[in-house]
Scaffold this active site. Structure first.
Site, PDB file in Angstrom:
ATOM      1  N   LYS A 140     -32.409   4.119   3.296  1.00 37.77           N
ATOM      2  CA  LYS A 140     -32.310   3.410   2.012  1.00 37.77           C
ATOM      3  C   LYS A 140     -30.912   2.818   1.889  1.00 37.77           C
ATOM      4  O   LYS A 140     -29.924   3.470   2.277  1.00 37.77           O
ATOM      5  CB  LYS A 140     -32.603   4.384   0.857  1.00 37.77           C
ATOM      6  N   SER A 176     -37.324   3.614  -7.356  1.00 38.44           N
ATOM      7  CA  SER A 176     -36.492   2.580  -6.777  1.00 38.44           C
ATOM      8  C   SER A 176     -36.556   2.500  -5.256  1.00 38.44           C
ATOM      9  O   SER A 176     -36.084   1.524  -4.687  1.00 38.44           O
ATOM     10  CB  SER A 176     -35.043   2.829  -7.188  1.00 38.44           C
ATOM     11  N   SER A 191     -37.702   8.375  -8.113  1.00 36.26           N
ATOM     12  CA  SER A 191     -37.672   7.280  -7.147  1.00 36.26           C
ATOM     13  C   SER A 191     -38.107   7.615  -5.727  1.00 36.26           C
ATOM     14  O   SER A 191     -38.221   6.709  -4.901  1.00 36.26           O
ATOM     15  CB  SER A 191     -36.273   6.675  -7.086  1.00 36.26           C
TER      16      SER A 191
HETATM   17  N1  GLN Z   1     -37.314   4.835 -12.562  1.00 35.56           N
HETATM   18  C1  GLN Z   1     -36.217   5.631 -12.996  1.00 35.56           C
HETATM   19  C2  GLN Z   1     -35.086   4.732 -13.444  1.00 35.56           C
HETATM   20  O1  GLN Z   1     -35.302   3.571 -13.548  1.00 35.56           O
HETATM   21  C3  GLN Z   1     -35.763   6.551 -11.897  1.00 35.56           C
HETATM   22  C4  GLN Z   1     -34.984   5.880 -10.850  1.00 35.56           C
HETATM   23  C5  GLN Z   1     -34.543   6.790  -9.759  1.00 35.56           C
HETATM   24  O2  GLN Z   1     -35.090   7.886  -9.587  1.00 35.56           O
HETATM   25  N2  GLN Z   1     -33.532   6.369  -9.039  1.00 35.56           N
HETATM   26  O3  GLN Z   1     -34.005   5.152 -13.707  1.00 35.56           O
END
Ligand code: GLN
Length: 484
Positions: free
Chosen positions: A76, A151, A175
């Site tokens: 990532k 994400s 995410s």
């Molecule tokens: N969807 C959540 C956010 O927008 C979690 C994102 C994540 O776990 N990095 O913050």
């Protein structure tokens, strides 16, 4: 070759059925063939990958190396990789070449893995659909009109479509798990502190954890094993030996106590997803587990709590991107204030700016007690819920997401609808417990995931439960046909 499990890839390499160079070349070929449609990689590091593959082949020829030697992966783009652009999905870091490796990058390199490239992601890991990336949205390999989740959208799309056998990911509020659910993968977020955050660009430091997305719990276990462990360079890393996740994969589930949180099966869960999860519960019972209802009464408060705590920490973490110390610098400015304003205004996308504003607001004098301090207290209640539940059961099972992957653009105009995507996943981050998602069926030909949550440092038990389920089912073996 892209159909094989990590164990089969390792056996193939050792039996000289193929070399790491051939295997790496195969994946690089698939990336050039398919990634225009998916956009799962921000940067492909072909030369670096082939050099690593050659080194792995030498190690293997000498009869040395381990289970991961010569096996490719995608990282990532939130993890610093020395000499390689590390963008975090943001224009702010579009030109940032990291001067050092994140600890997990170092560890996986040392294990002999071959990095194919850097996976696309929501900007600074803020998002649930991979639509906030500066490098454009990622498509779901199961339906190119749908989001892969976020994400870690690039990581899951690459693995689901066979453009990498496995990928790293991070999870601040879901995410790893939500995108794994939307693309038929197994994704695990370990206990907070189990995997080093050194060199992982910070979003909300008290919630961020690294993990993996894979085709199976067994694959995930092997890479998680290599990533985990104490790191003196991360002050929140926990000094505690890592369990043997791989040899734990044979245990029977007889006597395993599974809790079903009643709040997770209330309204909001799509009937199609519910049916798949209920069928999965039957499979676990068939494997000898006992199932009972548990309650996590504070769980309805997890999304509002998260959207105070996470932006607060983000506003502080992202202060370093000012065009002076780090990040994009605006041109033709005349004053220092103008430099800050324009650099940050140009470098950050809308969602990141929204989070910084919310975070700055909840931390400001006069609002701190009402929002930030209150959120910290609720966070404690959420943690207490889990402590109580794990007094009664060994694992908690529920949905990962409310439904199947949604269409691109469906939620981009409604941040709150987007935030609700993580309604089932956020609590684990607030409490710090390990959690994972694994495939449990299909609805309208799209994958459904179920979530397992475990007690602190109980990754081994969770991975084995997932593995036993995957021995009894074959949902996780299904691949999107367009990328066969
Ligand atoms: N969807 C959540 C956010 O927008 C979690 C994102 C994540 O776990 N990095 O913050």
């Amino acid at each position: 070759m892209h159909e094989l499990s990590l164990r089969e890839l390792g056996e193939g390499l050792r039996a000289k059925k193929f070399s790491s160079r051939e295997l790496t070349g195969h994946y690089l070929g698939r990336i050039s063939q398919h990634d225009k449609a998916l956009n799962s990689y921000i940067t492909v590091t072909a030369d670096r990958a082939l050099a690593q593959a050659d080194a792995a082949d030498k190690t293997l020829a000498a009869g040395a190396g381990g289970a991961l030697t010569g096996i490719p992966l995608a990282q990532k783009d939130i993890f610093c990789t020395s000499g390689v652009r590390t963008s975090c999905g943001s224009k702010m870091l579009d030109k940032f070449i990291a001067p050092y490796d994140a600890t997990i990058v170092q560890k996986l390199d040392a294990a002999g893995m071959v990095m194919l490239g850097k996976a696309n992601m929501d900007e600074f890991a803020m998002g649930s659909s991979n639509e906030t990336s500066y490098y454009g949205p990622v498509k779901n390999p199961w339906d190119l009109e749908r989001v892969p989740g976020g994400s870690s959208g690039g990581s899951v799309a690459a693995v689901a479509a066979g453009l990498a056998p496995i990928a790293t990911a991070t999870d601040t509020g879901g995410s790893i798990r939500q995108p794994a659910a939307l693309t038929n993968l197994t994704g695990i977020k370990p206990t907070y502190g189990r995997v080093s955050r050194y060199g992982m660009i910070a979003f909300a430091s008290s919630l961020d954890q690294a993990g993996v997305v894979a085709h199976s719990a067994e694959d995930a276990a092997v890479v998680l094993q290599a990533m985990s462990g104490f790191d003196p360079r991360d002050s929140t890393s926990v000094e505690r030996p890592v369990d043997d996740y791989i040899s734990g994969l044979g245990a029977s589930l007889k006597g395993l106590r599974i809790g079903l949180p009643k709040e997770y099966f209330a309204e909001g869960l799509d009937p199609g997803a519910r049916a798949c999860i209920e069928a999965a519960i039957k499979v676990f019972e068939g494997l000898g587990a006992s199932v009972r209802e548990v309650s996590l009464p504070s769980s309805p408060l997890s999304v509002p709590t998260y959207y105070v705590v996470a932006p607060a920490e983000a506003s502080s973490n992202l202060a370093r991107f000012d065009g002076v110390r780090y990040g994009h610098r605006a041109e033709g400015v005349h004053t220092l204030e103008e430099l800050y304003k324009r650099s940050r205004g140009e470098g950050f996308g809308a969602e990141v700016q929204r989070r910084i504003m919310i975070g700055t607001y909840v931390l400001s004098h006069g609002y701190y007690d009402a929002y930030y301090l209150k959120a910290q207290k609720v966070r404690r209640l959420i943690y207490d819920d889990f402590r109580r539940a794990f007094g009664e059961v060994d694992l908690i099972l529920g949905p990962t997401a409310q439904s199947v992957a949604f269409k691109l653009g469906d939620k981009t105009d409604d941040p709150v609808a987007m935030y609700l995507n993580d309604i089932y996943t956020i609590a684990a981050n607030l409490a710090g417990i390990p959690a994972m998602s694994l495939p449990c069926g299909f609805h309208q030909d799209l994958p459904i995931g179920m979530q397992l949550m475990g007690n602190f440092f109980d990754e081994g038990r969770m991975l084995n439960a997932a593995h036993q389920y995957q021995q009894a089912t074959d949902f996780h073996k299904r691949r999107p046909q367009a990328f066969a």
